[in-house]
Write an enzyme that holds these catalytic residues in place. Sequence first.
Site, PDB file in Angstrom:
ATOM      1  N   CYS A 173       0.811  -0.964   0.132  1.00 29.88           N
ATOM      2  CA  CYS A 173       0.139  -0.462   0.314  1.00 29.88           C
ATOM      3  C   CYS A 173       0.745   1.663  -0.204  1.00 29.88           C
ATOM      4  O   CYS A 173       0.670   2.505  -0.743  1.00 29.88           O
ATOM      5  CB  CYS A 173      -0.803  -0.035   1.244  1.00 29.88           C
ATOM      6  SG  CYS A 173      -1.930  -1.174   1.539  1.00 29.88           S
ATOM      7  N   ARG A 190      -7.986  -3.638  -3.297  1.00 26.88           N
ATOM      8  CA  ARG A 190      -7.270  -2.241  -4.431  1.00 26.88           C
ATOM      9  C   ARG A 190      -7.833  -2.309  -5.310  1.00 26.88           C
ATOM     10  O   ARG A 190      -7.839  -2.531  -6.208  1.00 26.88           O
ATOM     11  CB  ARG A 190      -6.183  -3.362  -4.300  1.00 26.88           C
ATOM     12  CG  ARG A 190      -4.902  -3.651  -3.459  1.00 26.88           C
ATOM     13  CD  ARG A 190      -3.341  -4.167  -4.073  1.00 26.88           C
ATOM     14  NE  ARG A 190      -2.522  -4.573  -3.147  1.00 26.88           N
ATOM     15  CZ  ARG A 190      -2.901  -3.796  -1.836  1.00 26.88           C
ATOM     16  NH1 ARG A 190      -1.936  -2.400  -2.422  1.00 26.88           N
ATOM     17  NH2 ARG A 190      -1.505  -4.803  -1.143  1.00 26.88           N
TER      18      ARG A 190
END
Length: 220
Positions: free
Chosen positions: A56, A133
């Site tokens: 991330c 995601r």
Amino acid sequence: MSQVDTQAQTAVSLPRIGDDAPQFEVNTTQGPVSLSDYKGKWLLLFSHPADFTPVCTTELIGFQNIYPRLKEKNTELLGLSVDSVQSHIAWVRNIEEKSGVRIEYPIIADSSRQVATQYGMIHPNESQTETNRAVFVIDDQQKIRAIIYYPLTTGRNLDEIERLVTALQTTTNEQVPTPADWTPGDQVVVPPPKTQQEAEERLKDESIDITDWYLSKKNL
Ligand code: BEZ
């Protein structure tokens, strides 16, 4: 809950391409934000699983790297995870300290999972608690134009996300589809003929590049 039950539940709640983007009012690292604030602009609404995690972090920096070019295309970024705003603030401060990259776009603190649920960002058979995601490309009319889901393990390709926005905007402005691997400057697809007569006429058109009656390209 069985796997089949969770699959049925998620299938019902996923928004689809062409839908009006679900409205929201949320708290972010830059204060309260509503989807309607972005009317007239394109928006990339993207989620990540969790703050202070390695993949991330690389993605947050990647999104920041394409942000100046997106802004030139009238496109804004809005991140999201279920972490608190304090966690987001601590994380973006840490990213700036360690990498020198200042995250300039807001990140939603979706602790109640309101937006994650509306947009189908939690896929329970992958994680019951974290958003995956996801990227929703929302146009200046607030319609969903593209959706990308990547799993927790795999960082996204930011060049492709930027290319997708450029391709969608070209399609909107020029009313043409774009072929595989298209980038600006490449030829675009001429929409295929709809009748037998148009197909015959297409084959005689010397102003475009014809492979066959259903596949032709042209310069913009
Ligand atoms: C990561 O960003 O590194 C990550 C987050 C959640 C699950 C797996 C990896």
